[in-house]
Design an enzyme around this catalytic site. Structure first.
Site, PDB file in Angstrom:
ATOM      1  N   THR A  26     -57.611  15.502  26.504  1.00  0.00           N
ATOM      2  CA  THR A  26     -58.811  16.010  25.816  1.00  0.00           C
ATOM      3  C   THR A  26     -59.254  17.332  26.435  1.00  0.00           C
ATOM      4  O   THR A  26     -59.550  18.305  25.726  1.00  0.00           O
ATOM      5  CB  THR A  26     -59.949  14.965  25.908  1.00  0.00           C
ATOM      6  OG1 THR A  26     -59.543  13.814  25.186  1.00  0.00           O
ATOM      7  CG2 THR A  26     -61.242  15.497  25.340  1.00  0.00           C
TER       8      THR A  26
ATOM      9  N   GLU B  91     -49.312  27.153  12.820  1.00  0.00           N
ATOM     10  CA  GLU B  91     -49.691  27.171  11.401  1.00  0.00           C
ATOM     11  C   GLU B  91     -51.193  27.225  11.162  1.00  0.00           C
ATOM     12  O   GLU B  91     -51.649  27.789  10.189  1.00  0.00           O
ATOM     13  CB  GLU B  91     -49.190  25.894  10.727  1.00  0.00           C
ATOM     14  CG  GLU B  91     -47.711  25.786  10.602  1.00  0.00           C
ATOM     15  CD  GLU B  91     -47.371  24.602   9.727  1.00  0.00           C
ATOM     16  OE1 GLU B  91     -46.529  24.785   8.848  1.00  0.00           O
ATOM     17  OE2 GLU B  91     -47.981  23.521   9.907  1.00  0.00           O
TER      18      GLU B  91
ATOM     19  N   GLU C 210     -55.982   3.789  -9.919  1.00  0.00           N
ATOM     20  CA  GLU C 210     -56.264   3.708  -8.473  1.00  0.00           C
ATOM     21  C   GLU C 210     -57.059   4.897  -7.954  1.00  0.00           C
ATOM     22  O   GLU C 210     -57.809   4.761  -6.994  1.00  0.00           O
ATOM     23  CB  GLU C 210     -54.956   3.546  -7.689  1.00  0.00           C
ATOM     24  CG  GLU C 210     -54.028   4.752  -7.628  1.00  0.00           C
ATOM     25  CD  GLU C 210     -53.069   4.875  -8.813  1.00  0.00           C
ATOM     26  OE1 GLU C 210     -53.346   4.252  -9.857  1.00  0.00           O
ATOM     27  OE2 GLU C 210     -52.069   5.611  -8.709  1.00  0.00           O
TER      28      GLU C 210
ATOM     29  N   GLN D  91     -44.089   2.713 -17.975  1.00  0.00           N
ATOM     30  CA  GLN D  91     -42.881   3.163 -18.687  1.00  0.00           C
ATOM     31  C   GLN D  91     -41.739   2.160 -18.485  1.00  0.00           C
ATOM     32  O   GLN D  91     -40.978   1.873 -19.407  1.00  0.00           O
ATOM     33  CB  GLN D  91     -42.485   4.559 -18.189  1.00  0.00           C
ATOM     34  CG  GLN D  91     -43.587   5.601 -18.442  1.00  0.00           C
ATOM     35  CD  GLN D  91     -43.253   6.988 -17.898  1.00  0.00           C
ATOM     36  OE1 GLN D  91     -42.246   7.166 -17.212  1.00  0.00           O
ATOM     37  NE2 GLN D  91     -44.097   7.959 -18.193  1.00  0.00           N
TER      38      GLN D  91
ATOM     39  N   HIS E  93     -53.512   6.723 -13.848  1.00  0.00           N
ATOM     40  CA  HIS E  93     -53.590   6.185 -12.484  1.00  0.00           C
ATOM     41  C   HIS E  93     -54.997   5.645 -12.212  1.00  0.00           C
ATOM     42  O   HIS E  93     -55.847   6.389 -11.706  1.00  0.00           O
ATOM     43  CB  HIS E  93     -53.297   7.283 -11.464  1.00  0.00           C
ATOM     44  CG  HIS E  93     -51.882   7.731 -11.448  1.00  0.00           C
ATOM     45  ND1 HIS E  93     -50.987   7.330 -10.496  1.00  0.00           N
ATOM     46  CD2 HIS E  93     -51.211   8.560 -12.283  1.00  0.00           C
ATOM     47  CE1 HIS E  93     -49.810   7.894 -10.731  1.00  0.00           C
ATOM     48  NE2 HIS E  93     -49.925   8.640 -11.808  1.00  0.00           N
TER      49      HIS E  93
ATOM     50  N   GLY F 249     -44.668   2.575 -13.816  1.00  0.00           N
ATOM     51  CA  GLY F 249     -44.675   1.118 -13.950  1.00  0.00           C
ATOM     52  C   GLY F 249     -44.947   0.682 -15.382  1.00  0.00           C
ATOM     53  O   GLY F 249     -44.469  -0.368 -15.839  1.00  0.00           O
TER      54      GLY F 249
ATOM     55  N   LYS G  84     -67.962  12.840  32.476  1.00  0.00           N
ATOM     56  CA  LYS G  84     -66.892  13.685  33.002  1.00  0.00           C
ATOM     57  C   LYS G  84     -66.368  14.638  31.916  1.00  0.00           C
ATOM     58  O   LYS G  84     -66.226  15.839  32.129  1.00  0.00           O
ATOM     59  CB  LYS G  84     -65.762  12.779  33.506  1.00  0.00           C
ATOM     60  CG  LYS G  84     -64.599  13.520  34.114  1.00  0.00           C
ATOM     61  CD  LYS G  84     -63.583  12.508  34.640  1.00  0.00           C
ATOM     62  CE  LYS G  84     -62.272  13.188  34.984  1.00  0.00           C
ATOM     63  NZ  LYS G  84     -61.230  12.216  35.284  1.00  0.00           N
TER      64      LYS G  84
ATOM     65  N   CYS H   6     -48.348   4.033 -14.489  1.00  0.00           N
ATOM     66  CA  CYS H   6     -47.622   5.255 -14.831  1.00  0.00           C
ATOM     67  C   CYS H   6     -46.134   4.941 -15.011  1.00  0.00           C
ATOM     68  O   CYS H   6     -45.786   4.352 -16.024  1.00  0.00           O
ATOM     69  CB  CYS H   6     -47.891   6.344 -13.808  1.00  0.00           C
ATOM     70  SG  CYS H   6     -47.695   7.981 -14.526  1.00  0.00           S
TER      71      CYS H   6
ATOM     72  N   ASP I 251     -51.394  24.341  16.996  1.00  0.00           N
ATOM     73  CA  ASP I 251     -50.292  24.581  16.061  1.00  0.00           C
ATOM     74  C   ASP I 251     -50.327  26.045  15.625  1.00  0.00           C
ATOM     75  O   ASP I 251     -51.405  26.587  15.346  1.00  0.00           O
ATOM     76  CB  ASP I 251     -50.465  23.752  14.761  1.00  0.00           C
ATOM     77  CG  ASP I 251     -50.369  22.266  15.010  1.00  0.00           C
ATOM     78  OD1 ASP I 251     -49.965  21.881  16.114  1.00  0.00           O
ATOM     79  OD2 ASP I 251     -50.709  21.510  14.072  1.00  0.00           O
TER      80      ASP I 251
ATOM     81  N   LYS J 129     -57.387   8.061  30.226  1.00  0.00           N
ATOM     82  CA  LYS J 129     -57.135   9.394  30.769  1.00  0.00           C
ATOM     83  C   LYS J 129     -57.773  10.482  29.888  1.00  0.00           C
ATOM     84  O   LYS J 129     -57.575  10.504  28.666  1.00  0.00           O
ATOM     85  CB  LYS J 129     -55.625   9.658  30.871  1.00  0.00           C
ATOM     86  CG  LYS J 129     -54.852   8.601  31.654  1.00  0.00           C
ATOM     87  CD  LYS J 129     -55.370   8.395  33.061  1.00  0.00           C
ATOM     88  CE  LYS J 129     -54.943   9.471  34.031  1.00  0.00           C
ATOM     89  NZ  LYS J 129     -55.410   9.124  35.421  1.00  0.00           N
TER      90      LYS J 129
ATOM     91  N   ILE K  94     -60.916  10.116   8.041  1.00  0.00           N
ATOM     92  CA  ILE K  94     -61.832   8.964   8.062  1.00  0.00           C
ATOM     93  C   ILE K  94     -63.101   9.322   8.829  1.00  0.00           C
ATOM     94  O   ILE K  94     -64.210   8.927   8.448  1.00  0.00           O
ATOM     95  CB  ILE K  94     -61.139   7.731   8.695  1.00  0.00           C
ATOM     96  CG1 ILE K  94     -59.880   7.350   7.910  1.00  0.00           C
ATOM     97  CG2 ILE K  94     -62.102   6.540   8.774  1.00  0.00           C
ATOM     98  CD1 ILE K  94     -60.114   6.939   6.466  1.00  0.00           C
TER      99      ILE K  94
HETATM  100  N1  GLN Z   1     -41.906  10.048 -13.780  1.00  0.00           N
HETATM  101  C1  GLN Z   1     -42.815   9.641 -14.810  1.00  0.00           C
HETATM  102  C2  GLN Z   1     -43.303  10.824 -15.619  1.00  0.00           C
HETATM  103  O1  GLN Z   1     -43.260  11.945 -15.175  1.00  0.00           O
HETATM  104  C3  GLN Z   1     -43.980   8.852 -14.238  1.00  0.00           C
HETATM  105  C4  GLN Z   1     -44.805   9.630 -13.273  1.00  0.00           C
HETATM  106  C5  GLN Z   1     -45.721   8.765 -12.425  1.00  0.00           C
HETATM  107  O2  GLN Z   1     -45.460   7.578 -12.254  1.00  0.00           O
HETATM  108  N2  GLN Z   1     -46.748   9.364 -11.844  1.00  0.00           N
HETATM  109  O3  GLN Z   1     -43.745  10.664 -16.714  1.00  0.00           O
END
Ligand code: GLN
Length: 538
Positions: free
Chosen positions: A193, A152, A512, A387, A510, A385, A225, A383, A150, A189, A21
């Site tokens: 840092t 890594e 989103e 199906q 997707h 959802g 400081k 996705c 870390d 404190k 962020i």
């Molecule tokens: N598991 C489902 C697929 O592979 C849906 C994947 C998802 O929701 N991103 O098709």
């Protein structure tokens, strides 16, 4: 090399302080002053990408236009900057080692011992500079995952040391740390840092700017400081105080003058006007809602909200666009049963069934989709959802008993969701899904989707293996579930709707991932609009 400048963001004391962020907020301010900026994340894990990680590990896997499976911070970068990122914006230790080892096998280092310094660090530096060499950006911000100290992340920190030496004034390091508050003594404190800056100094890096994450105002004397002990200009010690929404952080950073300090240190003109009008408009809608709605978000990782980060943020954006607060009711799909579904979903105005993999929680999702369909509750299936909605419709409307996705039941008599022929031989899990942006043609038939997008051709990002099985399409259409968006090349069904329903949309992609502060996603906007009290009652 071009004249791109490089900013490195490191973190100290603890993880989860919000480096992503901070990087996004700084980038937003620099962009709003007219500079071209991009942000990159270096992740220290050995996975080549997070595509094969369980969301419980690092939260959502974000997908870029070019089909890279990446860290969720890239979602923040896109939501803040309103610009797409790409494969090059996320680097993992696994990816670095993979390319070095591939080069070694090809014989590129013939005769040489391949070592962390210089071979791994050279590859890291190459990946950092790639974004600058295209000449597209004035400034590249690179966020180093993990916390200083870390094991890594040592090769990343060493690469930053080398780059600072090479780039001189065209680079700077911002270190984000925590200043804890001891309630017992009422004190902030600074020792943690100081110690984390010492770790950086031991690695050969003098930070240029310190951002102190805090729950209480940090006064001038504490800043002085820290500046003295950490060898940083006192004006370059700034605070990042807790705020109610991440979208306030750019304004807080502007108040702390982070952008002008950065520009001065890099030798850029810091007097360019800062244009945050659109951002402020969004904030004022977000902070002055006229109504509120509750969306039931059904998934199997809901204990970890980060697993659905982009969906939650898309709801914030769509809420602001509708001047309403969107409350999310996080519902674990395994808790939903036939005899409690109406109780669990009684207080929601709309339902989202989230993406997912594997059969755990499937029954609850199918039960929720049935509830939405039968009770005219607005439904957005993303996705998996989508199906789920198809499987539910097949079982309960088409009476195809045992209909399923072959992902959940390879022996189902009615594989309404299935693999495409060419996918059936694939055995590797990593990077083998339908990934990235694909075209979708909408059908101009009064669908909610067409109304929302208000155009015929859209591009959306995918991340899945299974698809709507075309063999059943006519049965679905006749019974009232229609494909309203298809892929023009393959004819794959990308969007289904139930025209008789108030708002029932399932998308194979997707949406989103493409919602940003300045461009909230049209489907989310329309979905939330449908759930508003005045619309419900009207
Ligand atoms: N598991 C489902 C697929 O592979 C849906 C994947 C998802 O929701 N991103 O098709």
């Amino acid at each position: 090399m071009s004249d791109t400048s490089y900013i490195f963001v490191t973190g100290g004391v603890t993880s989860s302080l919000g480096k992503g962020i901070l990087a996004s907020s700084l980038a937003k301010l620099l962009q709003s002053r007219g500079y071209t900026v991009t942000i990159q994340k270096l992740d220290p894990y050995i996975n080549v990408d997070p595509g094969t990680l369980n969301p419980y590990e690092h939260g959502e896997c974000f997908v870029t236009e070019d089909g890279a499976e990446t860290d969720l911070d890239l979602g923040h970068y896109e939501r803040f900057l309103n610009e797409p990122t790409s494969q090059a914006n996320n680097v993992t230790t696994g990816g670095i080692y993979q390319s070095v080892i591939n080069k070694e096998r090809r014989g590129d280092y013939l005769g040489k011992t391949v070592q962390i310094i210089p071979h791994i660090t050279d590859e890291i530096k190459r990946r950092i500079k790639i974004l600058g060499t295209k000449g597209k950006y004035d400034i590249v911000i690179t966020e180093i995952g993990g916390t200083v100290g870390d094991i890594e992340s040592l090769p990343y920190i060493e690469s930053v040391r080398q780059l600072k030496r090479e780039l001189g004034t065209r680079s700077l390091v911002i270190h984000l740390t925590l200043v804890p508050y001891l309630a017992a003594t009422g004190e902030l404190k600074t020792k943690p840092t100081q110690h984390s800056v010492k770790l950086l100094l031991e690695a050969g890096i003098q930070p240029d700017i310190l951002v102190l994450r805090t729950e209480h105002e940090i006064d001038f004397s504490i800043r002085e400081k820290v500046a003295l002990f950490c060898n940083v200009d006192s004006e370059a010690v700034i605070q990042s105080i807790n705020v109610s929404t991440i979208y306030e952080v750019p304004l807080k950073m502007r108040d702390e003058k982070l952008d002008t300090i950065v520009l001065k240190k890099l030798g850029f003109d810091s007097n360019q006007e800062l244009d945050m009008k659109a951002w402020n408009d969004f904030l004022s809608r977000l902070n002055n809602p006229k109504s509120s709605v509750t969306i039931g978000l059904i998934g199997k990782y809901v204990e970890l909200h980060d697993a659905y980060k982009s969906i939650a943020e898309a709801l914030v954006h769509a809420g602001a666009a509708n001047e309403c607060i969107v409350n999310i009711k996080w519902i674990h799909s395994e808790t939903i049963e036939k005899d409690n579904v109406s109780k669990i979903l009684a207080d929601v105005d709309g339902i989202i069934v989230a993406p997912g993999f594997g059969h755990r929680g499937m029954n609850g999702k199918i039960t929720a989709a049935k509830f939405a369909r039968e009770n005219n509750v607005p439904y957005l299936g993303i996705c998996l959802g989508m199906q789920v909605a198809v499987i539910e419709f097949a079982r309960n409307v088409l009476n195809l008993t045992g209909a399923d996705s072959t992902e959940m039941n390879p022996k189902t008599p009615f594989p309404v969701i299935d693999l495409m022929e060419h996918q059936k031989g694939i055995t590797n899990y990593g990077g083998t899904m339908r990934l990235g942006s694909y075209e979708c043609r909408l059908i101009e038939n009064g669908s909610h989707s067409f109304y929302s997008y208000n155009k015929l051709t859209i591009f959306e990002r995918h991340r899945h293996r299974y698809e709507f099985n075309d063999n059943y399409i006519n049965q679905f259409i006749e019974a009232g579930m229609e494909p309203v968006g298809v892929n023009p090349e393959t004819n794959l069904v990308e969007i289904i709707e139930i025209p008789q329903h108030k708002w029932f949309v399932g998308v194979q992609f997707h949406p989103e991932y493409q919602s940003t502060v300045l461009n909230p996603h049209p489907l989310f906007i329309d979905f939330i609009k449908t759930t508003l009290p005045e619309i419900q009652n009207g």
